[in-house]
Design a protein around this motif. Structure first.
Motif, PDB file in Angstrom:
ATOM      1  N   LEU A 111      16.212   3.449 -13.127  1.00 48.89           N
ATOM      2  CA  LEU A 111      16.648   3.554 -11.732  1.00 48.89           C
ATOM      3  C   LEU A 111      16.054   2.438 -10.872  1.00 48.89           C
ATOM      4  N   LEU A 112      15.779   1.310 -11.512  1.00 49.19           N
ATOM      5  CA  LEU A 112      15.309   0.108 -10.819  1.00 49.19           C
ATOM      6  C   LEU A 112      16.343  -0.992 -11.000  1.00 49.19           C
ATOM      7  N   ASN A 113      16.449  -1.875 -10.022  1.00 54.13           N
ATOM      8  CA  ASN A 113      17.364  -3.006 -10.158  1.00 54.13           C
ATOM      9  C   ASN A 113      16.698  -4.200 -10.821  1.00 54.13           C
ATOM     10  N   GLU A 114      15.377  -4.278 -10.715  1.00 49.95           N
ATOM     11  CA  GLU A 114      14.635  -5.366 -11.348  1.00 49.95           C
ATOM     12  C   GLU A 114      13.195  -4.948 -11.591  1.00 49.95           C
ATOM     13  N   ALA A 115      12.413  -5.876 -12.149  1.00 46.57           N
ATOM     14  CA  ALA A 115      11.047  -5.564 -12.568  1.00 46.57           C
ATOM     15  C   ALA A 115      10.025  -5.679 -11.450  1.00 46.57           C
ATOM     16  N   VAL A 116      10.468  -5.810 -10.222  1.00 42.48           N
ATOM     17  CA  VAL A 116       9.543  -5.876  -9.091  1.00 42.48           C
ATOM     18  C   VAL A 116      10.207  -5.270  -7.859  1.00 42.48           C
ATOM     19  N   ILE A 117       9.404  -4.598  -7.063  1.00 47.25           N
ATOM     20  CA  ILE A 117       9.840  -4.123  -5.755  1.00 47.25           C
ATOM     21  C   ILE A 117       8.987  -4.821  -4.706  1.00 47.25           C
ATOM     22  N   THR A 118       9.605  -5.322  -3.662  1.00 46.54           N
ATOM     23  CA  THR A 118       8.883  -6.004  -2.590  1.00 46.54           C
ATOM     24  C   THR A 118       9.194  -5.335  -1.255  1.00 46.54           C
ATOM     25  N   GLY A 119       8.311  -5.534  -0.307  1.00 51.63           N
ATOM     26  CA  GLY A 119       8.552  -4.952   1.008  1.00 51.63           C
ATOM     27  C   GLY A 119       7.339  -5.059   1.908  1.00 51.63           C
ATOM     28  N   GLU A 120       7.342  -4.272   2.968  1.00 44.96           N
ATOM     29  CA  GLU A 120       6.223  -4.256   3.912  1.00 44.96           C
ATOM     30  C   GLU A 120       5.845  -2.813   4.207  1.00 44.96           C
ATOM     31  N   GLY A 121       4.619  -2.637   4.662  1.00 44.03           N
ATOM     32  CA  GLY A 121       4.144  -1.304   5.001  1.00 44.03           C
ATOM     33  C   GLY A 121       2.753  -1.377   5.600  1.00 44.03           C
ATOM     34  N   LYS A 122       2.114  -0.244   5.668  1.00 47.02           N
ATOM     35  CA  LYS A 122       0.765  -0.175   6.236  1.00 47.02           C
ATOM     36  C   LYS A 122      -0.188   0.455   5.222  1.00 47.02           C
ATOM     37  N   ILE A 123      -1.411  -0.039   5.211  1.00 47.06           N
ATOM     38  CA  ILE A 123      -2.482   0.546   4.407  1.00 47.06           C
ATOM     39  C   ILE A 123      -3.569   0.992   5.371  1.00 47.06           C
ATOM     40  N   ASN A 124      -3.721   2.297   5.509  1.00 41.75           N
ATOM     41  CA  ASN A 124      -4.627   2.860   6.520  1.00 41.75           C
ATOM     42  C   ASN A 124      -4.371   2.252   7.900  1.00 41.75           C
ATOM     43  N   GLY A 125      -3.072   2.124   8.212  1.00 41.82           N
ATOM     44  CA  GLY A 125      -2.667   1.648   9.523  1.00 41.82           C
ATOM     45  C   GLY A 125      -2.604   0.149   9.687  1.00 41.82           C
ATOM     46  N   GLN A 126      -2.961  -0.606   8.659  1.00 46.47           N
ATOM     47  CA  GLN A 126      -2.978  -2.069   8.753  1.00 46.47           C
ATOM     48  C   GLN A 126      -1.754  -2.670   8.081  1.00 46.47           C
ATOM     49  N   ASP A 127      -1.092  -3.572   8.793  1.00 49.50           N
ATOM     50  CA  ASP A 127       0.143  -4.180   8.289  1.00 49.50           C
ATOM     51  C   ASP A 127      -0.120  -5.068   7.084  1.00 49.50           C
ATOM     52  N   THR A 128       0.766  -4.991   6.117  1.00 53.29           N
ATOM     53  CA  THR A 128       0.705  -5.886   4.969  1.00 53.29           C
ATOM     54  C   THR A 128       2.076  -5.991   4.323  1.00 53.29           C
ATOM     55  N   PHE A 137      10.492  -2.053 -16.769  1.00 53.78           N
ATOM     56  CA  PHE A 137      11.725  -2.844 -16.712  1.00 53.78           C
ATOM     57  C   PHE A 137      11.502  -4.137 -17.492  1.00 53.78           C
ATOM     58  N   MET A 138      11.971  -4.159 -18.734  1.00 58.52           N
ATOM     59  CA  MET A 138      11.843  -5.325 -19.612  1.00 58.52           C
ATOM     60  C   MET A 138      10.413  -5.850 -19.641  1.00 58.52           C
ATOM     61  N   MET A 139       9.473  -4.933 -19.714  1.00 57.94           N
ATOM     62  CA  MET A 139       8.040  -5.234 -19.797  1.00 57.94           C
ATOM     63  C   MET A 139       7.567  -6.085 -18.614  1.00 57.94           C
TER      64      MET A 139
END
Length: 286
Positions: A111-128, A137-139
């Motif tokens: 249920l993945l389109n490729e071997a990596v997912i990228t994006g943005e979000g917060k870690i304990n409220g800090q942007d990254t 996915f193909m190792m």
């Protein structure tokens, strides 16, 4: 001696199923899949306890391989993740026989389109910004789409002046794409260089396994390089290196603990405290 082929194993545990005695009765009468066996220490683990400990063995600290979506859930604050380039998929640039069909089969299975997912979000409220590779996915092999997605998220981090974290898990370059795969090493490395020149932070987290062209490019270019315990990290396999150098190499020389001793990585971090560790690093570099 480590066998390089072991990196292609799907997991480090075995589901414990019901056993039958001579009379055909099941013994013990336990629902299949409720318990799993750690292949490292042999301990039988209750699967729900294993999941609650973020897929780490409480006896020997073995970190079982996990998928990219699970890792994002463990790392990014709930409800803050925004995925990039979700529907980008690989073509067949060198008309490798059966590659197109194989990709579709793996997409359906993972249920993945490729071997990596990228994006943005917060870690304990800090942007990254974040990229997480998936060995299911193909190792985790790096083809043109993996390289493109990683390059794009790095460039977005540079433009927005935000830090980027990349979790690596890969068997190396994707042979089915030939030179197009190898070109991703230079492309991703160049993007990291521009990010570095802009003065922004880049953190890599090396997970089991991180090998081949991924190790030789963006995986080892982090300002801070973390690793999970006992992660396999290297380029070529042990036997290949020994045959080339004509000498015996020390046991475990491609494991995170050995590489920490030699200064190749900065810190080994248990998965249970990975989010807090990343949060502290981000806070220090605000």
């Amino acid at each position: 001696m480590f066998e390089f082929k072991r990196i292609f194993k799907k997991s480090k545990y075995i589901e414990v199923k019901n056993l039958e005695n001579e009379d055909g009765d099941k013994k013990p009468n336990i629902p299949s899949g409720m318990w799993v066996k750690c292949e490292t220490c042999g301990k039988i683990l209750y699967k729900k306890d294993l999941e609650s400990s973020i897929m780490t063995c409480d006896n020997c600290r073995t970190h079982f391989r996990i998928g990219c979506r699970e890792r994002i859930d463990y790392t990014i604050d709930k409800g803050t993740f925004k995925e990039y380039d979700e529907f980008m998929i690989s073509g067949n640039p060198i008309d490798f026989k059966g590659y197109t069909e194989k990709l579709q089969t793996i997409r359906d299975k993972t249920l993945l389109n490729e071997a990596v997912i990228t994006g943005e979000g917060k870690i304990n409220g800090q942007d990254t910004l974040i990229a997480v590779m998936d060995s299911n996915f193909m190792m985790g092999s790096m083809g043109s789409v993996v390289g493109e997605k990683i390059t794009r998220v790095i460039e977005k981090a540079t433009e927005s002046k935000k830090p980027i974290i990349i979790f690596t898990a890969s068997g190396g370059a994707r042979m089915q794409e030939g030179i197009f795969s190898l070109m991703q090493m230079a492309k991703t490395s160049a993007a990291i260089a521009r990010h570095n020149e802009s003065g922004n932070l880049y953190i890599t987290v090396l997970t089991d396994p991180t090998t081949g062209g991924v190790t030789a490019s963006f995986a080892t270019l982090g300002d801070i390089i973390l690793a999970e315990p006992n992660a396999l990290i290297g380029f070529a396999g042990k036997r290949v290196i020994e045959q080339t150098l004509k000498q015996q190499l020390p046991e475990g020389f491609q494991r995170a603990e050995f590489l920490l001793e030699k200064g190749f990585i900065d810190k080994i971090v248990d998965r249970k405290v990975m989010k807090e560790t990343l949060a502290q690093i981000l806070k220090l570099h605000l």
